[in-house]
Design an enzyme around this catalytic site. Structure first.
Site, PDB file in Angstrom:
ATOM      1  N   GLU A 169      -6.145   1.627  -0.432  1.00 56.07           N
ATOM      2  CA  GLU A 169      -4.897   1.886  -1.133  1.00 56.07           C
ATOM      3  C   GLU A 169      -3.994   0.657  -1.140  1.00 56.07           C
ATOM      4  O   GLU A 169      -2.796   0.755  -1.382  1.00 56.07           O
ATOM      5  CB  GLU A 169      -4.167   3.074  -0.495  1.00 56.07           C
ATOM      6  CG  GLU A 169      -3.583   2.820   0.862  1.00 56.07           C
ATOM      7  CD  GLU A 169      -4.558   3.098   2.010  1.00 56.07           C
ATOM      8  OE1 GLU A 169      -4.116   3.235   3.133  1.00 56.07           O
ATOM      9  OE2 GLU A 169      -5.789   3.179   1.750  1.00 56.07           O
ATOM     10  N   ASN A 205      -3.917  12.496   1.091  1.00 51.74           N
ATOM     11  CA  ASN A 205      -5.312  12.870   0.774  1.00 51.74           C
ATOM     12  C   ASN A 205      -5.695  14.161   1.486  1.00 51.74           C
ATOM     13  O   ASN A 205      -6.357  15.034   0.905  1.00 51.74           O
ATOM     14  CB  ASN A 205      -6.267  11.755   1.197  1.00 51.74           C
ATOM     15  CG  ASN A 205      -6.504  10.742   0.074  1.00 51.74           C
ATOM     16  OD1 ASN A 205      -6.311  11.064  -1.102  1.00 51.74           O
ATOM     17  ND2 ASN A 205      -6.907   9.536   0.437  1.00 51.74           N
ATOM     18  N   ASP A 214       0.857  -1.192   0.000  1.00 51.06           N
ATOM     19  CA  ASP A 214       0.000   0.000   0.000  1.00 51.06           C
ATOM     20  C   ASP A 214       0.889   1.236   0.000  1.00 51.06           C
ATOM     21  O   ASP A 214       2.112   1.159   0.130  1.00 51.06           O
ATOM     22  CB  ASP A 214      -0.986   0.009   1.171  1.00 51.06           C
ATOM     23  CG  ASP A 214      -0.325   0.293   2.505  1.00 51.06           C
ATOM     24  OD1 ASP A 214       0.920   0.338   2.540  1.00 51.06           O
ATOM     25  OD2 ASP A 214      -1.035   0.461   3.497  1.00 51.06           O
ATOM     26  N   ASP A 251      -6.565   9.775  -5.944  1.00 56.50           N
ATOM     27  CA  ASP A 251      -6.938   8.842  -7.023  1.00 56.50           C
ATOM     28  C   ASP A 251      -5.857   8.797  -8.099  1.00 56.50           C
ATOM     29  O   ASP A 251      -5.540   7.736  -8.632  1.00 56.50           O
ATOM     30  CB  ASP A 251      -8.270   9.273  -7.642  1.00 56.50           C
ATOM     31  CG  ASP A 251      -9.430   9.094  -6.684  1.00 56.50           C
ATOM     32  OD1 ASP A 251      -9.270   8.347  -5.695  1.00 56.50           O
ATOM     33  OD2 ASP A 251     -10.494   9.697  -6.946  1.00 56.50           O
TER      34      ASP A 251
END
Length: 557
Positions: free
Chosen positions: A469, A434, A426, A443
């Protein structure tokens, strides 16, 4: 002129030959024996008999030819012929003064003319009377009166009596003759009607035979059509049930060879961008396929497929179609594989004989091609839907459902015979990313690391999105140590990748955990759990690194 008159006339021709012969004998006997005229110096004595006999013989030959050739003869022409014949005899006998013989012959003529009912027979009798009267007057003028004169007077009186009593004096029963003639006429009419009826029946029979032949042909074509319909119905059922493209094409190829009896059958499909055709299935050997269906040899086939054409050529040569070079193919038939939405390729059938394919064969092949085209479209749609169901919409990686399906299948197929490794990873500090740049940039980060990972993995390996993720890469036939080398290349490539979105530029790192079957786990659940433990150790070890799971809890960094 009716058949009765023709029959009488044919009989009279025979009598005429007899009379001509009798006259010849009489003249020779009279001139050479009775009158003892042994010399032929007096040509005038023989001129009239010679002319008469020549005319009579020629006339008789003419009549014989006329009635034997079945020439249509009108009543008026026939009447003139008879007048000529009678007058010829009358003036000859009168000129020669053979009144005794003339009397007998005239009786035969009168009887004969009475039977055939020639109009104007009284005029002929009057001509006879005139000839007798003329010669009697000559005798009186020359004062050479003898018994011949008395005989001629008797003949005159007889003919006068015959003229006035012809209706009363009959050699045969006139009523019975009329009845017989009426019956004969009736029978002739019935015969003609029967002939016409038979002709009509023959015509009707021929029409019925043509109709029967046509119906047989229609019935034959209907039986063929029913057979084709049944075959198509059964084939369509099977085609609609087959979703695997290779299995579908193999089935269709076998059916076409079995039903049409061709020697070679090939199915060629377009590549994704419709620039080339490739052999999807064929009963040709692999070497023949490679040699025959080179791109430079199948330009004509590609054009036919792109134009959605169907047809056949019963006399084909390699100059027109290079793809048949080196084979004994004489006839080909082809049908394009296409629907309203797309063009898929072409079916090609080959035969070693000329003039073998028909419109019925083409109709059958076209129907099969239409079914195959629909099946290919359905298969394509199915694959698209399946792909959509298997792929994560954001990143383009496979989803979690497909990941479990692949791992279950691979472990089942392996059964411990070969290793399967997975790498769970991840994005490091993704929540902070974010919060700082927003979810849209997050994204973008996920899309970028998936793209980089896809470029570095082997063909046959897959990458799937496991969580928000978190992603898993599946390596088949790789031990954990071998998978480690691939993963490290991916990790470094991601670390060096600059991610840009509008005015934002940054770099990210990822942490990997690796586990292998059967070394670290015996099922999918334990395998993912082991990889997750390894990734947790990588996170706790400073992130941006790769850790292989160790059962003894000894982690290798």
């Amino acid at each position: 002129m009716n058949s009765q008159k023709i029959a009488i006339e044919r009989e009279y021709i025979k009598v005429s030959w007899f009379l001509i012969g009798a006259i010849v004998i009489y003249l020779v006997f009279d001139r050479l024996v009775i009158e003892k005229a042994n010399n032929f110096s007096s040509f005038s004595d023989w001129l009239v008999p010679f002319i008469f006999l020549l005319v009579s013989v020629c006339y008789n030959f003419f009549k014989q030819w006329l009635f034997d050739s079945n020439t249509e003869l009108g009543e008026e022409i026939y009447r003139y012929l008879k007048f000529f014949e009678v007058l010829n005899f009358v003036f000859f006998f009168g000129y020669e003064r053979l009144f005794d013989l003339m009397f007998v012959v005239s009786l035969i003529f009168l009887f004969y003319l009475g039977k055939i009912k020639i109009r104007g027979i009284k005029q002929i009798v009057l001509a006879l009377i005139f000839s007798y009267v003329f010669f009697i007057l000559l005798d009186f003028l020359s004062k050479d009166i003898s018994m011949e004169v008395l005989k001629n007077l008797f003949y005159i009186l007889f003919y006068i009596f015959w003229i006035y009593n012809i209706e009363k004096f009959e050699l045969v029963d006139r009523t019975s003759v009329y009845v017989s003639e009426a019956r004969a006429q009736e029978m002739e009419e019935k015969l003609n009607n029967l002939i016409e009826s038979n002709k009509a029946k023959d015509t009707k029979i021929k029409e019925l035979e043509r109709e029967i032949s046509y119906l047989r042909e229609v019935n034959k074509r209907l039986n063929i059509s029913l057979g084709e319909f049944f075959n198509l119905q059964e084939i369509s059922k099977i085609i609609t049930q087959i979703l695997d493209t290779n299995e579908l094409l193999k089935f269709v190829n076998d059916v076409l060879i079995g039903v049409t009896g061709v020697d070679k059958s090939s199915i060629l499909l377009f590549n994704r961008d419709k620039t080339e055709l490739y052999v999807a299935f064929s009963n040709l050997s692999e070497s023949d396929q490679k040699e025959s269906f080179k791109q430079e040899n199948i330009q004509w086939l590609k054009n036919v497929a792109l134009n959605c054409e169907n047809g056949y050529r019963n006399r084909v040569n390699p100059k027109e179609c290079p793809f048949i070079a080196g084979r004994a193919t004489k006839s080909i038939m082809y049908a394009s594989l296409s629907t309203k939405n797309d063009k898929y390729g072409i079916i090609l059938l080959e035969h070693v004989f000329e003039d073998i394919f028909t419109e019925d064969n083409l109709r059958f092949l076209t129907s099969i091609a239409a079914q195959v085209s629909i099946a290919l479209e359905n298969s394509s749609l199915y694959q698209q839907m399946r792909s959509m169901a298997m792929v994560d919409g954001l990143t383009g990686a496979y989803n979690r459902i497909y990941l479990y399906e692949v791992l279950e299948t691979e472990i089942e197929n392996s059964k411990g015979r070969y290793p399967i490794s997975i790498a769970l990873f991840d994005v490091d500090n993704f929540k902070k990313l974010n919060d700082t740049y927003g979810h849209l940039f997050g994204d973008k980060v996920l899309q970028t690391i998936v793209k980089v990972a896809k470029e570095k993995i082997r063909k046959g390996d897959i990458i799937a999105r496991y969580g928000g993720e978190e992603f898993i890469i599946v390596f088949t036939h790789l031990e954990s140590s071998e998978a480690y080398k691939v993963v490290e290349r991916i990790r470094r490539a991601i670390e060096n990748e600059t991610i840009e979105d509008n005015l934002v530029q940054t770099k990210v790192t990822v942490s990997f955990g690796i586990a292998s079957y059967p070394a670290h786990a015996q099922n999918v659940k334990d395998l993912i759990k082991s990889a997750d433990m390894a990734m947790y150790r990588a996170k706790s070890s400073g992130k941006n690194c790769t850790v292989i799971y160790n059962k003894e809890m000894g982690m290798k960094i």
